[in-house]
Design a protein around this motif. Sequence first.
Motif, PDB file in Angstrom:
ATOM      1  N   UNK A   1      54.393  68.678  87.684  1.00 37.72           N
ATOM      2  CA  UNK A   1      54.380  67.303  87.173  1.00 37.72           C
ATOM      3  C   UNK A   1      54.774  67.322  85.701  1.00 37.72           C
ATOM      4  N   UNK A   2      55.682  66.423  85.334  1.00 43.13           N
ATOM      5  CA  UNK A   2      56.106  66.319  83.941  1.00 43.13           C
ATOM      6  C   UNK A   2      55.438  65.096  83.319  1.00 43.13           C
ATOM      7  N   UNK A   3      54.782  65.284  82.186  1.00 39.14           N
ATOM      8  CA  UNK A   3      54.098  64.165  81.545  1.00 39.14           C
ATOM      9  C   UNK A   3      53.682  64.527  80.128  1.00 39.14           C
ATOM     10  N   UNK A   4      52.497  64.104  79.750  1.00 39.17           N
ATOM     11  CA  UNK A   4      51.997  64.353  78.388  1.00 39.17           C
ATOM     12  C   UNK A   4      50.516  64.662  78.436  1.00 39.17           C
ATOM     13  N   UNK A   5      50.087  65.503  77.500  1.00 33.56           N
ATOM     14  CA  UNK A   5      48.657  65.754  77.330  1.00 33.56           C
ATOM     15  C   UNK A   5      48.181  64.939  76.137  1.00 33.56           C
ATOM     16  N   UNK A   6      47.200  64.093  76.390  1.00 37.62           N
ATOM     17  CA  UNK A   6      46.687  63.159  75.375  1.00 37.62           C
ATOM     18  C   UNK A   6      45.289  63.595  74.943  1.00 37.62           C
ATOM     19  N   UNK A   7      45.038  63.520  73.644  1.00 35.42           N
ATOM     20  CA  UNK A   7      43.723  63.899  73.109  1.00 35.42           C
ATOM     21  C   UNK A   7      42.923  62.647  72.752  1.00 35.42           C
ATOM     22  N   UNK A   8      41.732  62.528  73.342  1.00 33.76           N
ATOM     23  CA  UNK A   8      40.784  61.443  73.023  1.00 33.76           C
ATOM     24  C   UNK A   8      39.656  62.025  72.186  1.00 33.76           C
ATOM     25  N   UNK A   9      39.453  61.479  70.997  1.00 38.26           N
ATOM     26  CA  UNK A   9      38.249  61.834  70.237  1.00 38.26           C
ATOM     27  C   UNK A   9      37.032  61.230  70.933  1.00 38.26           C
ATOM     28  N   UNK A  10      35.839  61.757  70.609  1.00 39.77           N
ATOM     29  CA  UNK A  10      34.596  61.263  71.203  1.00 39.77           C
ATOM     30  C   UNK A  10      33.718  60.713  70.083  1.00 39.77           C
TER      31      UNK A  10
ATOM     32  N   UNK B   1      51.904  59.051  83.181  1.00 34.81           N
ATOM     33  CA  UNK B   1      52.176  57.657  82.811  1.00 34.81           C
ATOM     34  C   UNK B   1      51.619  57.332  81.418  1.00 34.81           C
ATOM     35  N   UNK B   2      52.125  57.996  80.375  1.00 33.68           N
ATOM     36  CA  UNK B   2      51.659  57.641  79.031  1.00 33.68           C
ATOM     37  C   UNK B   2      52.020  56.210  78.631  1.00 33.68           C
ATOM     38  N   UNK B   3      52.960  55.580  79.357  1.00 38.07           N
ATOM     39  CA  UNK B   3      53.321  54.186  79.084  1.00 38.07           C
ATOM     40  C   UNK B   3      52.162  53.235  79.357  1.00 38.07           C
ATOM     41  N   UNK B   4      51.149  53.698  80.119  1.00 32.67           N
ATOM     42  CA  UNK B   4      50.009  52.825  80.456  1.00 32.67           C
ATOM     43  C   UNK B   4      48.798  53.073  79.560  1.00 32.67           C
ATOM     44  N   UNK B   5      48.976  53.817  78.481  1.00 34.98           N
ATOM     45  CA  UNK B   5      47.841  54.242  77.654  1.00 34.98           C
ATOM     46  C   UNK B   5      47.024  53.076  77.095  1.00 34.98           C
ATOM     47  N   UNK B   6      47.690  51.951  76.805  1.00 29.41           N
ATOM     48  CA  UNK B   6      46.957  50.790  76.289  1.00 29.41           C
ATOM     49  C   UNK B   6      46.044  50.179  77.356  1.00 29.41           C
ATOM     50  N   UNK B   7      46.271  50.562  78.625  1.00 31.00           N
ATOM     51  CA  UNK B   7      45.461  50.015  79.712  1.00 31.00           C
ATOM     52  C   UNK B   7      44.270  50.867  80.075  1.00 31.00           C
ATOM     53  N   UNK B   8      44.005  51.942  79.324  1.00 27.74           N
ATOM     54  CA  UNK B   8      42.850  52.806  79.617  1.00 27.74           C
ATOM     55  C   UNK B   8      41.561  52.039  79.293  1.00 27.74           C
ATOM     56  N   UNK B   9      40.681  51.917  80.283  1.00 27.28           N
ATOM     57  CA  UNK B   9      39.413  51.216  80.052  1.00 27.28           C
ATOM     58  C   UNK B   9      38.193  52.129  80.254  1.00 27.28           C
ATOM     59  N   UNK B  10      38.415  53.328  80.714  1.00 25.16           N
ATOM     60  CA  UNK B  10      37.347  54.331  80.781  1.00 25.16           C
ATOM     61  C   UNK B  10      37.994  55.704  80.978  1.00 25.16           C
TER      62      UNK B  10
ATOM     63  N   UNK C   1      28.249  58.356  76.713  1.00 26.57           N
ATOM     64  CA  UNK C   1      29.143  58.600  75.582  1.00 26.57           C
ATOM     65  C   UNK C   1      30.433  57.792  75.727  1.00 26.57           C
ATOM     66  N   UNK C   2      31.141  57.702  74.586  1.00 20.01           N
ATOM     67  CA  UNK C   2      32.382  56.928  74.561  1.00 20.01           C
ATOM     68  C   UNK C   2      33.524  57.768  73.964  1.00 20.01           C
ATOM     69  N   UNK C   3      34.702  57.619  74.551  1.00 18.58           N
ATOM     70  CA  UNK C   3      35.915  58.219  74.002  1.00 18.58           C
ATOM     71  C   UNK C   3      36.662  57.148  73.217  1.00 18.58           C
ATOM     72  N   UNK C   4      37.520  57.584  72.301  1.00 17.39           N
ATOM     73  CA  UNK C   4      38.277  56.641  71.484  1.00 17.39           C
ATOM     74  C   UNK C   4      39.745  56.719  71.873  1.00 17.39           C
ATOM     75  N   UNK C   5      40.266  55.606  72.372  1.00 18.74           N
ATOM     76  CA  UNK C   5      41.665  55.550  72.793  1.00 18.74           C
ATOM     77  C   UNK C   5      42.561  55.775  71.572  1.00 18.74           C
ATOM     78  N   UNK C   6      43.403  56.814  71.580  1.00 18.14           N
ATOM     79  CA  UNK C   6      44.167  57.142  70.376  1.00 18.14           C
ATOM     80  C   UNK C   6      45.238  56.120  70.001  1.00 18.14           C
TER      81      UNK C   6
END
Length: 814
Positions: free
Chosen positions: A225-234, A247-256, A307-312
Motif C-alpha cells: 500500500x502506498x500512502x503516508x505515515x502521519x504523526x499525532x501528538x498526544x 487517504x491523507x486527503x481525508x485528514x481534516x475528517x479525523x474525529x477519533x 486520552x486525546x490525540x491532536x490532529x496535526x
Amino acid sequence: MANYSVKTDEKWQKRWDETKLYKFNKENVDKKLYCLEMFSYPSGSKLHVGHWYNYGLTDSWARFKGMQGYEVFEPMGFDAFGLPAENYAIKTGIHPYDSTMENIRTMEEQLKKMGAMFDWDYEVITCNTDYYKWTQWLFVKLYEKGLAYRKEAPVNWCPDCNTVLANEQVLDGLCERCSSEVTKKNLTQWFFKITEYADELLEKLDGLDWPEKTKLMQKNWIGKSTGAQITFDIKNHSDKVEVFTTRPDTLFGVTYVVLAPESPLVEKLTLPEYKEAVINYQEKTKKLKEIDRLSTTNEKTGVFTGSYAINPVNGKEVPIWIADYVLFSYGTGSVMAVPGHDERDFQFASKYNLPIDRVIAGYTDNDQLPYTGPGKLVNSGEFDGLDWEQGKKQIVESLSSRQKAENKVNYRLRDWLVSRQRYWGAPIPIIYCDNCGTVPVPEDQLPVELPYDVDFAPDGKSPLAKHEGFINTICPKCGAKAKRESDTLDTFVDSSWYFLRYPDNKNVNEPFDKEWLSKMGPVDKYVGGPEHACMHLLYARFINKALRDMGYITFDEPFTSLVHQGIILGPDGNRMSKSKGNVISPDEYIQNHGSDVFRLYLMFGFAYTEGGPWSDDGMKAIVRFVDRLERFIETFTETEHGPSTNEIGKDEKELNFILNNAIKSITQDADKFQFNTSIARMMELLNGLYQYHSNVSTANMAFVKETLKKFVTILAPFAPHFSEEMWERLGFEYSVFKEAWPKFDEAALVKDTIELAVQINGKVRGKIEVDSQMDEKAIEKFALEDEKVQGYIEGKSIRKVIVIKSRIVNIVVG
C-alpha cells in the motif's frame, strides 16, 4: 489373452535399475530439465491417491520431456521434521526418528514400485544431520547478514500443539494442523526478515510462469500500500501515535483515533478512571479470532482510553479509543478514523455518537456519507477545492515541513517467525553467553545435533530446554560456560532450500557448489499443491533471493514454471481423511490391474489441475483400452508377415491422419499437463488401428508396424511398464525410452476429401464428401446436385447458397 500385471511392473523396474536407465548424466547438463515435485512428509507409512496424482503424473510429463531430448533431473526426498511425528511419539512412545525413518523406508519402496524415474542417488532427508547441518548454516548466514533477529512479540500460540505458529499457519483463527483455537502470547522469538524483500517478491511475480491465482494470492499476502505515515501528538503526554493511511486527503475528517488493544501505548495512555473497562476489553479481545476481528460484517466495539490525540492539520483534539478491528501486527497498530469516508469508521462512530464530518465532495450529487470515492476537498481549510489526488500530495508536503508526515509504503507481509517450542526439528544454532551475548555457532562446529534421549512431552517449553547435556555448552568466543538456544526451526525452513541441495546432496564441504548449481538451477518445472502459495512458495523465493545477494547462487527465482495439481476428493466429495473414512488406497487397484492402469486412470478420469471426487467408474474403460492394445499387438505379431507394400491408399491415409493428429494433440496437451485429452487421442488411434486391421488380407503390415511403433512410443510416458513390454513384443531394441518422441507430419493432416454438412433453410439435411482442394463454386455445384439434397429443393427457387469451406453448406430456398 492380455496379461499385463504387477509382474510386468516388477520385470521392468528390475531391468531399469540394472541398466541404470534413469541416471542423470552430468555430461549433458547443457540439456538439463530440472523437474521437481514437492517432496512428501512421511507422517504415514503408505502412499495415498494424492501422492500418486502428484508424483505419478508429473513423472509422465518428465518422461515425455526426456523423450523430447532433455536430460531430465527428477530427484526425490522427504520433508522429515515436524509435529506429526512428535505427536505420534507422545501418543505411542515410539521415538520420532524411529517412526520417521521406518515410514521413509516404506515410502521409498512404494515410490519405486510406482515406476517413476526418480534418481535416488540424489535423495535428501531433512532430519538427517548431513542435511540439517546446512539448514543451520543457512540460519547463521542470515543472522550474519542481519536477516535473522530475535525479539519479543505477540505470537500465535496453539495450546494443543504447544508451539508458536506463523500467521500463514493460522486458518480462520484455528491451527492448520490440529484445528485448535489459536491464542496470543508474548514470547521472545527468532524471525527471518522476509519484509526486506517485499518489493522484489512482488515485482518479480509477473515474470514467472505460475498460475495467475497463485500470483494474485502472493500479491495480496504481501499487500503493498502506498500512502503516508502521519504523526499525532498526544495531549499532556510525550508519546505520539503514528498512523499509516492511503487517504491523507481525508485528514481534516479525523474525529477519533483507534489503537489496537495489544498496543503498548494503551497502558500508557489509559487514564485511571477508564483502566478497568480497558483491561476487561483487552481480555475479551484475546479470545477473538483474527478473522472475526477483521470481519466487515461483525458489530464494531471499542472502549475510550480517556486520552486525546491532536490532529496535526487543524490542532483539534480527538479521542483515543481501542477497538478490536485494529490489529497490532498490521501497519502501525493504530488508525486515524474518518467516519465520513470509511464504512467501518462510520459504523463505529454511529454506535458511539462520535462526530461524522464531510471533507470530500463527490463529482455527483448522490454521494451520501460514508462516501469512499474520489472528489474535491471541502471543509479542509487552505486545501478546499483541490482534487483528492492533489490534496493527498499537498497535505503531506505541508505536514512534512513540520515533521508530522512522510510518504511511505506499507506491507501486509510480516517477518517470518521461525522459532518452535518443539523437539522434532533442526536446533537453532545460537549460543547465549553472559560475556559475549548472542553468538552464532561457528560453521566448523555444525551441526548442532538433536539429541535422541529427550523428554518431548509438551508443557509449553522447548523439550531441549530440559536436556542438560544439550542446553549447557561452552561459548565459542570466550570459552566460558554458556547456554544453547532451546527452540527448533520451523520445518518450512527445511523446505525453503531443499531444491538447492538435491543437485549436490553429497557435498560435505558446503551446502552446494555454486558453479554446479548455476548450471542446474533454477527448477524448470515445479509441481505441488496450491495450499502452499503463501507459505512454502513465498519462503523459498525469499531464501533464494537472500542467498543470491550473499553471493552463493546466481539466479533470482527458485521455480521458473509452476503447476498445481487438483485435489482428489473422497467419493463423498469431501477431502480424504481417516476420520471421515473416505481415504482411497491405490494398493488394491495396483494389485488387481498394475500400476500403469492406475496411472492412466488418474490421467483420464480427472483434469489434472482440477481433480474431483473419486470414482472408479472409468477404471473399466482404461482396463479395456490396455487389454485391447495388448490383444491387437498379439494378433499383429501373428500376422505381421502378411502383405506389405509401399503404396498408400485411402485407408492408409485415414489411419495416418489419426496417428499424426494424435501425435500433434498429445505433444501440445501433455506439455500443458492436459493428460485426459492425451489419453482420449490414444483411444481414438487404437480404434483407428482396429478399423484398418479388420481386413487382414488387405492391410499393409509394414505400415501397421510403423504405426504401432509410434503408438507405443507416445504411450510410453503414460504407461511406462506396459509400453516397454509391448515394445519388446514388437521386436524393438531396449528401451522404448531411448526412442525420440515422434514429430507429426503436417502433410498427413491435410485430407484428400472433407465432409461437409448441408443445411437447407438452417436445418441439416445431409452430408457430402468433397475434394479438399475444391473451391467454393465447385462445392456449391456439388451440393446442389447431391441426390438427397435434390429431394429437398426440387420445385423451389434457390435464393442463396453460403459455403463455409471445411465446415458447412447452407442453401436458402423460397
